[in-house]
Design a protein around this motif. Structure first.
Motif, mmCIF file in Angstrom:
data_model
loop_
_atom_site.group_PDB
_atom_site.id
_atom_site.type_symbol
_atom_site.label_atom_id
_atom_site.label_comp_id
_atom_site.label_asym_id
_atom_site.label_seq_id
_atom_site.Cartn_x
_atom_site.Cartn_y
_atom_site.Cartn_z
ATOM 1 N N ALA A 138 0.882 -1.116 -0.103
ATOM 2 C CA ALA A 138 0.067 0.037 -0.063
ATOM 3 C C ALA A 138 0.877 1.282 -0.151
ATOM 4 C CB ALA A 138 -0.867 0.067 1.144
ATOM 5 N N PHE A 139 2.099 1.155 0.599
ATOM 6 C CA PHE A 139 2.832 2.162 0.636
ATOM 7 C C PHE A 139 3.670 2.479 -0.396
ATOM 8 C CE2 PHE A 139 6.992 4.355 1.298
ATOM 9 C CZ PHE A 139 6.518 5.368 1.893
ATOM 10 N N VAL A 140 3.986 1.484 -1.160
ATOM 11 C CA VAL A 140 4.423 1.671 -2.729
ATOM 12 C C VAL A 140 3.479 2.345 -3.705
ATOM 13 C CG1 VAL A 140 5.275 0.227 -4.487
ATOM 14 C CG2 VAL A 140 6.117 -0.115 -2.329
ATOM 15 N N ALA A 141 2.118 1.881 -3.612
ATOM 16 C CA ALA A 141 1.212 2.497 -4.374
ATOM 17 C C ALA A 141 0.925 3.727 -4.049
ATOM 18 C CB ALA A 141 -0.238 1.616 -3.952
ATOM 19 N N ALA A 142 0.989 4.361 -2.849
ATOM 20 C CA ALA A 142 0.618 5.648 -2.521
ATOM 21 C C ALA A 142 2.105 6.514 -3.076
ATOM 22 C CB ALA A 142 0.755 5.918 -1.119
ATOM 23 N N ALA A 143 3.372 5.974 -3.059
ATOM 24 C CA ALA A 143 4.438 6.690 -3.510
ATOM 25 C C ALA A 143 4.418 6.683 -5.004
ATOM 26 C CB ALA A 143 5.659 5.798 -3.041
ATOM 27 N N LEU A 144 3.917 5.686 -5.708
ATOM 28 C CA LEU A 144 3.763 5.907 -7.232
ATOM 29 C C LEU A 144 2.793 6.796 -7.536
ATOM 30 C CD1 LEU A 144 3.818 1.863 -8.060
ATOM 31 C CD2 LEU A 144 5.393 3.496 -8.671
ATOM 32 N N GLN A 145 1.567 7.221 -6.944
ATOM 33 C CA GLN A 145 0.747 7.768 -7.293
ATOM 34 C C GLN A 145 1.213 9.409 -6.784
ATOM 35 O OE1 GLN A 145 -2.809 6.001 -4.862
ATOM 36 N NE2 GLN A 145 -3.683 7.695 -5.902
ATOM 37 N N THR A 146 1.973 9.453 -5.901
ATOM 38 C CA THR A 146 2.411 10.856 -5.522
ATOM 39 C C THR A 146 3.321 11.454 -6.508
ATOM 40 O OG1 THR A 146 2.222 10.242 -3.221
ATOM 41 C CG2 THR A 146 3.534 12.026 -3.504
ATOM 42 N N GLY A 147 4.405 10.386 -7.092
ATOM 43 C CA GLY A 147 5.400 10.785 -7.784
ATOM 44 C C GLY A 147 5.155 10.606 -9.473
ATOM 45 N N HIS A 148 3.939 10.508 -9.592
ATOM 46 C CA HIS A 148 3.496 9.729 -10.917
ATOM 47 C C HIS A 148 3.867 10.647 -12.196
ATOM 48 C CE1 HIS A 148 0.639 9.374 -14.374
ATOM 49 N NE2 HIS A 148 0.816 7.961 -13.929
ATOM 50 N N ASP A 149 3.742 11.986 -12.182
ATOM 51 C CA ASP A 149 4.475 12.894 -13.120
ATOM 52 C C ASP A 149 4.901 14.079 -12.609
ATOM 53 O OD1 ASP A 149 1.767 14.398 -13.158
ATOM 54 O OD2 ASP A 149 0.913 12.804 -14.219
ATOM 55 N N LEU A 150 5.299 15.079 -13.476
ATOM 56 C CA LEU A 150 5.584 16.246 -13.049
ATOM 57 C C LEU A 150 4.428 17.259 -12.710
ATOM 58 C CD1 LEU A 150 8.051 18.317 -12.472
ATOM 59 C CD2 LEU A 150 7.705 19.124 -15.076
ATOM 60 N N ALA A 151 3.391 17.293 -13.409
ATOM 61 C CA ALA A 151 2.292 18.001 -13.039
ATOM 62 C C ALA A 151 1.679 17.552 -11.688
ATOM 63 C CB ALA A 151 1.188 17.857 -14.269
ATOM 64 N N THR A 152 1.475 16.203 -11.524
ATOM 65 C CA THR A 152 1.118 15.833 -10.346
ATOM 66 C C THR A 152 1.818 16.224 -9.121
ATOM 67 O OG1 THR A 152 0.063 13.952 -11.268
ATOM 68 C CG2 THR A 152 0.416 14.037 -8.892
ATOM 69 N N ARG A 153 3.337 16.069 -9.136
ATOM 70 C CA ARG A 153 4.203 16.523 -8.050
ATOM 71 C C ARG A 153 4.031 18.014 -7.779
ATOM 72 N NH1 ARG A 153 7.664 13.052 -11.398
ATOM 73 N NH2 ARG A 153 8.918 14.596 -11.638
ATOM 74 N N ARG A 154 4.047 18.878 -8.908
ATOM 75 C CA ARG A 154 3.831 20.074 -8.531
ATOM 76 C C ARG A 154 2.589 20.654 -8.010
ATOM 77 N NH1 ARG A 154 6.670 22.601 -14.113
ATOM 78 N NH2 ARG A 154 8.763 22.405 -13.628
ATOM 79 N N ARG A 155 1.397 20.026 -8.313
ATOM 80 C CA ARG A 155 0.282 20.341 -7.783
ATOM 81 C C ARG A 155 0.099 19.923 -6.191
ATOM 82 N NH1 ARG A 155 -3.915 17.320 -7.047
ATOM 83 N NH2 ARG A 155 -3.216 15.514 -8.397
ATOM 84 N N LEU A 156 0.736 18.620 -6.054
ATOM 85 C CA LEU A 156 0.634 18.293 -4.569
ATOM 86 C C LEU A 156 1.453 19.065 -3.849
ATOM 87 C CD1 LEU A 156 0.601 14.231 -4.994
ATOM 88 C CD2 LEU A 156 -1.425 15.870 -4.594
ATOM 89 N N GLY A 157 2.697 19.507 -4.221
ATOM 90 C CA GLY A 157 3.628 20.084 -3.495
ATOM 91 C C GLY A 157 2.854 21.651 -3.254
ATOM 92 N N ALA A 158 2.497 22.337 -4.302
ATOM 93 C CA ALA A 158 1.563 23.466 -3.796
ATOM 94 C C ALA A 158 0.573 23.198 -2.912
ATOM 95 C CB ALA A 158 0.902 24.114 -5.062
ATOM 96 N N GLY A 159 0.029 22.285 -2.829
ATOM 97 C CA GLY A 159 -0.978 22.103 -1.938
ATOM 98 C C GLY A 159 -0.472 21.683 -0.391
#
Length: 415
Positions: free
Chosen positions: A352-373
């Motif tokens: 489950a942790f691996v799955a969460a990491a894959l979602q978090t680091g999926h692509d550049l746009a996702t990382r930037r959006r989550l980082g701003a949040g």
């Protein structure tokens, strides 16, 4: 402006309504077995609380073990009382106090504090509790470390029940105990802990800031501006569940071959982790602005610990604009909103942790959006608000003790 200049200055017109509300100054004795320059969550957060209490015009007496690296005058704004200290088993860089009840009774009998706050439950903390009870002083405490959970990782699991019993006995002798999250407060209540309050932790959003991101530092790790850099900050130790970070990085690497992994910190698992991921970057223990630059230069913060009571690194990562992948526990469980500032694992399994990491680091746009949040979340966590909550618990403990004392005197007068 010095005092003489201030007295000689022309009086200025002012509106009384614009003046700050008067603050009730208290004499506070704060007892802790860890404090800077030691580097850990308890030490750093207690230093922030002490600084804020001083800023609010309280007289703070800080009681702690003498450290080999202690510099005289390091805490000039507080009255420091340094006791003998011994190395903590399994944590040789930390010190624990020795039993000091008699010395504390003598100290507080001469200069009686309004309240004693105990941050740690070691020998010095136990002595402080006994001394305060002997002098009938109100006592508050923090519940900060899952010692009974750590026992599973250091071959003392058979003693976990006894350790929990000691902690319950310790805190139930206090007038109030502060838990860092509502989840921990509920768990403690279920275990028979009493007089619990939830008081979280703040974060320094001026130090931990995405603006500190360094392309130069990322280049040293072999990462370009848009490459994925994930990392962990903290002690490299078994109780931190760090093999989950290794598994998550391997999965991310299959998805993004240019991904990089950075370990910030040191500890007994360093050699094992180096053998498992020799391509990772082990940068050792960092502090101050240097640590803040390392945080801000990460994209994804991987935090797999299940033994934290809070986890200050979570708030530091959020403030630094890192998307966080973590389990639903401690600070992460209360601050991470999956899809907005990070991703929480669905259960406590490594998969489950691996799955969460894959979602978090999926692509550049996702990382930037989550980082701003993440940054927006951290901006709500001011130390001023946390210490206001802390003050409220102290005042409540003082008032309750005063009421009990008055009722006792009344009964004596009527007998």
């Amino acid at each position: 402006m010095n005092t003489a200049t201030a007295l000689a200055a022309e009086p200025q017109d002012f509106d009384v309504k614009e003046l700050p509300a008067p603050r009730h100054s208290r004499r506070l004795a704060v007892v802790t077995e860890t404090y800077p320059p030691e580097v850990n969550g308890v030490a750093m957060s207690m230093a922030r609380v002490v600084d804020e209490l001083h800023r609010r015009n309280h007289d703070v007496q800080l009681i702690r073990p003498r450290q080999p690296t202690h510099a005289s005058g390091a805490n000039a704004h507080v009255d420091e009382v340094l006791t003998r200290g011994l190395p903590v088993p399994l944590y040789p860089n930390l010190r624990m106090g020795v039993p000091s009840k008699r010395a504390l009774v003598q100290l507080w009998a001469k200069h009686r504090p309004d309240v004693v706050h105990i941050a740690t439950e070691g020998p010095l903390g136990w002595s402080a509790l006994q001394a305060a009870q002997h002098l009938e002083l109100p006592v508050t405490s923090d519940y900060r470390t899952n010692f009974h959970a750590y026992g599973r990782h250091y071959k003392v699991g058979l003693f976990s029940k006894a350790i929990l019993g000691y902690l319950r006995k310790f805190h139930n002798r206090c007038d109030a105990t502060m838990a860092p999250t509502e989840h921990i407060r509920r768990l403690l209540a279920d275990q028979g802990f009493e007089r619990l309050h939830t008081v979280g932790r703040g974060v320094d959003t001026q130090r931990y800031d995405p603006a500190r991101r360094s392309d130069l530092l990322r280049g040293e790790w072999g990462a370009g501006p848009d490459d994925l850099v994930c990392g962990y900050v903290g002690r490299l130790a078994p109780e931190k569940n760090l093999l989950a970070v290794v598994a998550a990085f391997r999965a991310l690497l299959r998805q993004q071959p240019r991904a990089r992994l950075v370990w910030v910190g040191d500890g007994p698992m360093r050699a094992e982790l180096l053998a498992r991921v020799p391509e990772a970057h082990f940068v050792g223990q960092r502090s101050g602005d240097d640590l803040a630059t390392h945080y801000a230069s990460l994209d994804v913060f991987l935090f797999p610990s299940l033994t934290e009571t809070f986890g200050n690194v979570t708030t530091e990562a959020l403030a630094s604009g890192c998307a966080v992948a973590a389990f639903r526990s401690a600070a992460a469980g209360e601050l991470i909103d999956s899809g907005l500032n990070g991703v929480l694992a669905q259960d406590e399994s490594e998969a489950a942790f691996v799955a969460a990491a894959l979602q978090t680091g999926h692509d550049l746009a996702t990382r930037r959006r989550l980082g701003a949040g993440a940054r927006r979340t951290a901006l709500r966590l001011s130390w001023a608000e946390i210490v206001s909550q802390f003050e409220t618990v102290l005042e409540d403990a003082i008032t309750r003790r005063e009421i009990r004392s008055a009722l006792g005197q009344l009964r004596l007068s009527q007998s």
